[in-house]
Design a protein around this motif. Structure first.
Motif, PDB file in Angstrom:
ATOM      1  N   ARG A  94      -4.326  28.589  -2.934  1.00  0.00           N
ATOM      2  CA  ARG A  94      -3.109  28.105  -3.578  1.00  0.00           C
ATOM      3  C   ARG A  94      -3.435  27.533  -4.956  1.00  0.00           C
ATOM      4  O   ARG A  94      -4.600  27.245  -5.265  1.00  0.00           O
ATOM      5  N   PRO A  95      -2.401  27.343  -5.800  1.00  0.00           N
ATOM      6  CA  PRO A  95      -2.643  26.740  -7.116  1.00  0.00           C
ATOM      7  C   PRO A  95      -3.277  25.361  -6.983  1.00  0.00           C
ATOM      8  O   PRO A  95      -3.111  24.658  -5.972  1.00  0.00           O
ATOM      9  N   ALA A  96      -4.013  24.988  -8.012  1.00  0.00           N
ATOM     10  CA  ALA A  96      -4.667  23.669  -8.032  1.00  0.00           C
ATOM     11  C   ALA A  96      -4.674  23.150  -9.459  1.00  0.00           C
ATOM     12  O   ALA A  96      -4.560  23.913 -10.414  1.00  0.00           O
ATOM     13  N   ARG A  97      -4.791  21.843  -9.582  1.00  0.00           N
ATOM     14  CA  ARG A  97      -4.849  21.249 -10.919  1.00  0.00           C
ATOM     15  C   ARG A  97      -5.793  20.055 -10.932  1.00  0.00           C
ATOM     16  O   ARG A  97      -6.037  19.410  -9.914  1.00  0.00           O
ATOM     17  N   THR A  98      -6.332  19.796 -12.100  1.00  0.00           N
ATOM     18  CA  THR A  98      -7.134  18.614 -12.376  1.00  0.00           C
ATOM     19  C   THR A  98      -6.518  17.932 -13.586  1.00  0.00           C
ATOM     20  O   THR A  98      -6.472  18.517 -14.673  1.00  0.00           O
ATOM     21  N   ASP A  99      -6.026  16.727 -13.397  1.00  0.00           N
ATOM     22  CA  ASP A  99      -5.359  16.032 -14.500  1.00  0.00           C
ATOM     23  C   ASP A  99      -6.335  15.285 -15.395  1.00  0.00           C
ATOM     24  O   ASP A  99      -6.002  14.974 -16.545  1.00  0.00           O
ATOM     25  N   ASP A 100      -7.545  15.007 -14.890  1.00  0.00           N
ATOM     26  CA  ASP A 100      -8.529  14.309 -15.727  1.00  0.00           C
ATOM     27  C   ASP A 100      -9.926  14.618 -15.195  1.00  0.00           C
ATOM     28  O   ASP A 100     -10.268  14.244 -14.070  1.00  0.00           O
ATOM     29  N   TYR A 101     -10.721  15.332 -15.996  1.00  0.00           N
ATOM     30  CA  TYR A 101     -12.063  15.699 -15.563  1.00  0.00           C
ATOM     31  C   TYR A 101     -12.998  14.503 -15.460  1.00  0.00           C
ATOM     32  O   TYR A 101     -14.084  14.615 -14.892  1.00  0.00           O
ATOM     33  N   HIS A 102     -12.565  13.351 -15.969  1.00  0.00           N
ATOM     34  CA  HIS A 102     -13.365  12.140 -15.747  1.00  0.00           C
ATOM     35  C   HIS A 102     -13.406  11.780 -14.262  1.00  0.00           C
ATOM     36  O   HIS A 102     -14.342  11.105 -13.802  1.00  0.00           O
ATOM     37  N   ASP A 103     -12.386  12.218 -13.522  1.00  0.00           N
ATOM     38  CA  ASP A 103     -12.291  11.870 -12.101  1.00  0.00           C
ATOM     39  C   ASP A 103     -12.971  12.896 -11.202  1.00  0.00           C
ATOM     40  O   ASP A 103     -12.954  12.734  -9.972  1.00  0.00           O
ATOM     41  N   ILE A 104     -13.541  13.950 -11.783  1.00  0.00           N
ATOM     42  CA  ILE A 104     -14.146  15.016 -10.994  1.00  0.00           C
ATOM     43  C   ILE A 104     -15.664  14.941 -11.102  1.00  0.00           C
ATOM     44  O   ILE A 104     -16.217  15.059 -12.206  1.00  0.00           O
ATOM     45  N   PRO A 105     -16.379  14.724  -9.982  1.00  0.00           N
ATOM     46  CA  PRO A 105     -17.845  14.785 -10.044  1.00  0.00           C
ATOM     47  C   PRO A 105     -18.314  16.158 -10.529  1.00  0.00           C
ATOM     48  O   PRO A 105     -17.893  17.182 -10.005  1.00  0.00           O
ATOM     49  N   GLY A 106     -19.154  16.157 -11.539  1.00  0.00           N
ATOM     50  CA  GLY A 106     -19.617  17.414 -12.107  1.00  0.00           C
ATOM     51  C   GLY A 106     -18.719  17.949 -13.207  1.00  0.00           C
ATOM     52  O   GLY A 106     -18.903  19.086 -13.668  1.00  0.00           O
ATOM     53  N   GLY A 107     -17.767  17.157 -13.666  1.00  0.00           N
ATOM     54  CA  GLY A 107     -16.842  17.625 -14.686  1.00  0.00           C
ATOM     55  C   GLY A 107     -17.338  17.448 -16.103  1.00  0.00           C
ATOM     56  O   GLY A 107     -16.609  17.780 -17.055  1.00  0.00           O
ATOM     57  N   GLU A 108     -18.572  16.962 -16.275  1.00  0.00           N
ATOM     58  CA  GLU A 108     -19.078  16.677 -17.624  1.00  0.00           C
ATOM     59  C   GLU A 108     -19.097  17.887 -18.562  1.00  0.00           C
ATOM     60  O   GLU A 108     -18.739  17.766 -19.736  1.00  0.00           O
ATOM     61  N   PRO A 109     -19.506  19.103 -18.080  1.00  0.00           N
ATOM     62  CA  PRO A 109     -19.503  20.248 -19.006  1.00  0.00           C
ATOM     63  C   PRO A 109     -18.122  20.538 -19.586  1.00  0.00           C
ATOM     64  O   PRO A 109     -18.004  20.955 -20.740  1.00  0.00           O
ATOM     65  N   TYR A 110     -17.090  20.317 -18.798  1.00  0.00           N
ATOM     66  CA  TYR A 110     -15.733  20.575 -19.282  1.00  0.00           C
ATOM     67  C   TYR A 110     -15.320  19.510 -20.303  1.00  0.00           C
ATOM     68  O   TYR A 110     -14.679  19.824 -21.316  1.00  0.00           O
ATOM     69  N   LEU A 111     -15.690  18.286 -20.020  1.00  0.00           N
ATOM     70  CA  LEU A 111     -15.394  17.216 -20.968  1.00  0.00           C
ATOM     71  C   LEU A 111     -16.123  17.441 -22.287  1.00  0.00           C
ATOM     72  O   LEU A 111     -15.558  17.256 -23.364  1.00  0.00           O
ATOM     73  N   CYS A 112     -17.388  17.883 -22.198  1.00  0.00           N
ATOM     74  CA  CYS A 112     -18.146  18.168 -23.420  1.00  0.00           C
ATOM     75  C   CYS A 112     -17.538  19.332 -24.196  1.00  0.00           C
ATOM     76  O   CYS A 112     -17.681  19.409 -25.423  1.00  0.00           O
ATOM     77  N   GLY A 113     -16.854  20.216 -23.486  1.00  0.00           N
ATOM     78  CA  GLY A 113     -16.184  21.332 -24.136  1.00  0.00           C
ATOM     79  C   GLY A 113     -14.831  20.966 -24.698  1.00  0.00           C
ATOM     80  O   GLY A 113     -14.126  21.843 -25.215  1.00  0.00           O
ATOM     81  N   GLY A 114     -14.452  19.702 -24.587  1.00  0.00           N
ATOM     82  CA  GLY A 114     -13.191  19.254 -25.166  1.00  0.00           C
ATOM     83  C   GLY A 114     -12.015  19.317 -24.231  1.00  0.00           C
ATOM     84  O   GLY A 114     -10.867  19.145 -24.664  1.00  0.00           O
ATOM     85  N   LEU A 115     -12.256  19.541 -22.922  1.00  0.00           N
ATOM     86  CA  LEU A 115     -11.146  19.644 -21.978  1.00  0.00           C
ATOM     87  C   LEU A 115     -10.891  18.297 -21.307  1.00  0.00           C
ATOM     88  O   LEU A 115     -11.810  17.527 -21.036  1.00  0.00           O
ATOM     89  N   ARG A 116      -9.616  18.080 -21.037  1.00  0.00           N
ATOM     90  CA  ARG A 116      -9.237  16.880 -20.293  1.00  0.00           C
ATOM     91  C   ARG A 116      -8.625  17.248 -18.934  1.00  0.00           C
ATOM     92  O   ARG A 116      -8.888  16.596 -17.925  1.00  0.00           O
TER      93      ARG A 116
END
Length: 401
Positions: free
Chosen positions: A111-133
């Motif tokens: 099913r569809p999924a969403r992440t509203d803030d990659y700060h709250d996701i363990p392992g989300g650092e690469p996305y944050l470094c890429g400028g994603l929120r």
């Protein structure tokens, strides 16, 4: 004051409604562009790239990706648009994604999924470094199977709550592309199996003729000649027997020619290069031949190329009024290219039943291409390309799977 507030509220609502209408119209334009690509039969890879561009323009402010789930549990990044990071490698495994991120969540739930803030996701650092929120992913289902997903990310906060619903139309288009590609691949595989089965039947008939009927006729000739030698005192009988033996020898020659047309033994034993050279020697029109094929190819590919050259040489002798025919064949990389060109009167038209239609069907059934260029008075050039891997296999017939 209340009147002013009401007017302002109405103006704001009207502006929001107008903005929604513009967004809806823009989305429909994007969908039409993609639908036109599909209708033109563009390769799935080209459609995937176009989808990421349109999805990013419509919904994202950072990235858009098409990701495929493989049967072995891995994932592959098929197309990507927007910001790039070291973890983004199009055409390769989509590795290192967070275990609680969108890729894993969609795979688990379908099913569809969403992440509203990659700060709250363990392992989300690469996305944050890429400028994603934040990001949203919507699954792609093909024939009741979870095939992959489209993801869109933003660096400007959470994506609107209706993003998943709006993206569904884009995932449906991708599902259509994949299903069409899969159906085409199944059709091509079925046609290739029919061609292979036909070639195998022809090979067995040739073998039966060679090892059965021809050998029996040769034995009869030898016996007749022995009888003729023993009938030396009866000249008329001996002459009659020798005449019968000569007739049988002619029958053997006709049978050999017939079996060669059914399936040339030299092709099975020696490969395409000697077989094409043998065709050139037997041609009624002089042939200049250049065959740059040094290794054995899959049997169906060799037979397809042989049949093409044989039919075209026969057409040149019967219809083209040509003084010379040039035959070029080359196995280069994953492709066998064959070109036959004559200096005849031209005007060959496959629609008129010259045998070219059957050749086109055979070549295309093997995943190849076939073209005829035959302007009136300027000769005829027939070109075909057949896919073949260097190791004797075939390229993947289904780029979507």
């Amino acid at each position: 004051m209340e009147d002013v507030m009401e007017v302002a509220g109405a103006a704001l609502a009207g502006a929001q409604a107008e903005q929604k209408l513009r967004e809806l119209a823009d989305t429909q334009v994007s969908l039409r562009r993609l639908a036109m690509l599909i209708a033109r039969g563009e390769p799935p890879e080209a459609v995937f790239v176009a989808v990421t561009k349109e999805v990013l323009r419509q919904f994202g402010h950072g990235i858009a990706s098409v990701i495929r789930y493989e049967f072995d549990g891995t994932t592959t990044l098929l197309a990507h648009e927007g910001t790039m990071g070291p973890h983004v490698r199009v055409g390769q495994l989509w590795a290192g994604h967070p275990p609680t991120g969108l890729t894993a969540t969609v795979l688990r739930s379908g099913r569809p999924a969403r992440t509203d803030d990659y700060h709250d996701i363990p392992g989300g650092e690469p996305y944050l470094c890429g400028g994603l929120r934040s990001a949203v992913a919507v699954p792609i289902h093909v024939k009741d199977r979870l095939w992959g997903m489209i993801a869109v990310g933003s660096g400007q906060g959470s994506l609107p709550p209706d993003t998943e619903q709006q993206m569904t139309e884009f995932t449906d288009l991708v599902a259509t592309v994949v299903a069409n590609a899969h159906s085409r691949a199944e059709l091509m595989a079925a046609r290739a199996r029919l061609v292979s089965a036909s070639d195998e039947a022809r090979r067995r008939i040739e073998s039966d003729l060679h090892d059965g009927a021809q050998q029996r006729l040769v034995s009869l000739i030898l016996r007749l000649r022995l009888v003729a030698e023993a009938s030396s005192e009866h000249g008329e009988i001996r002459t009659e027997i020798e005449d019968v033996a000569a007739e049988l020898a002619g029958v053997i020659d006709d049978l050999r020619e017939l079996s060669r047309g059914i399936h040339p033994a030299i092709l099975s034993k020696a490969g395409l290069r000697p077989a094409l050279r043998a065709l050139a020697r037997r041609s009624a029109v002089p042939v200049v031949i250049d065959v740059r094929v040094h290794n054995r190819l899959p049997e169906s590919v060799e037979m397809g190329a042989y049949c093409a050259v044989s039919e075209i040489l026969a057409n040149a002798a019967k219809h083209a009024r040509a003084s010379v025919v040039e035959v070029d064949a080359e196995a280069l990389g994953a492709t066998l290219r064959v070109r036959v060109r004559d200096d005849g009167i031209g005007g060959a038209d496959p629609v008129r039943g010259s045998g070219l239609v059957g050749l086109r069907d055979r070549i295309e059934a093997l995943g190849g291409t076939f073209s005829v260029h035959s302007p009136v008075g300027c000769g005829t050039t027939v070109s075909c390309e057949l896919p073949v891997m260097a190791g004797g296999g075939y390229p993947d017939a289904d780029p979507a799977e």
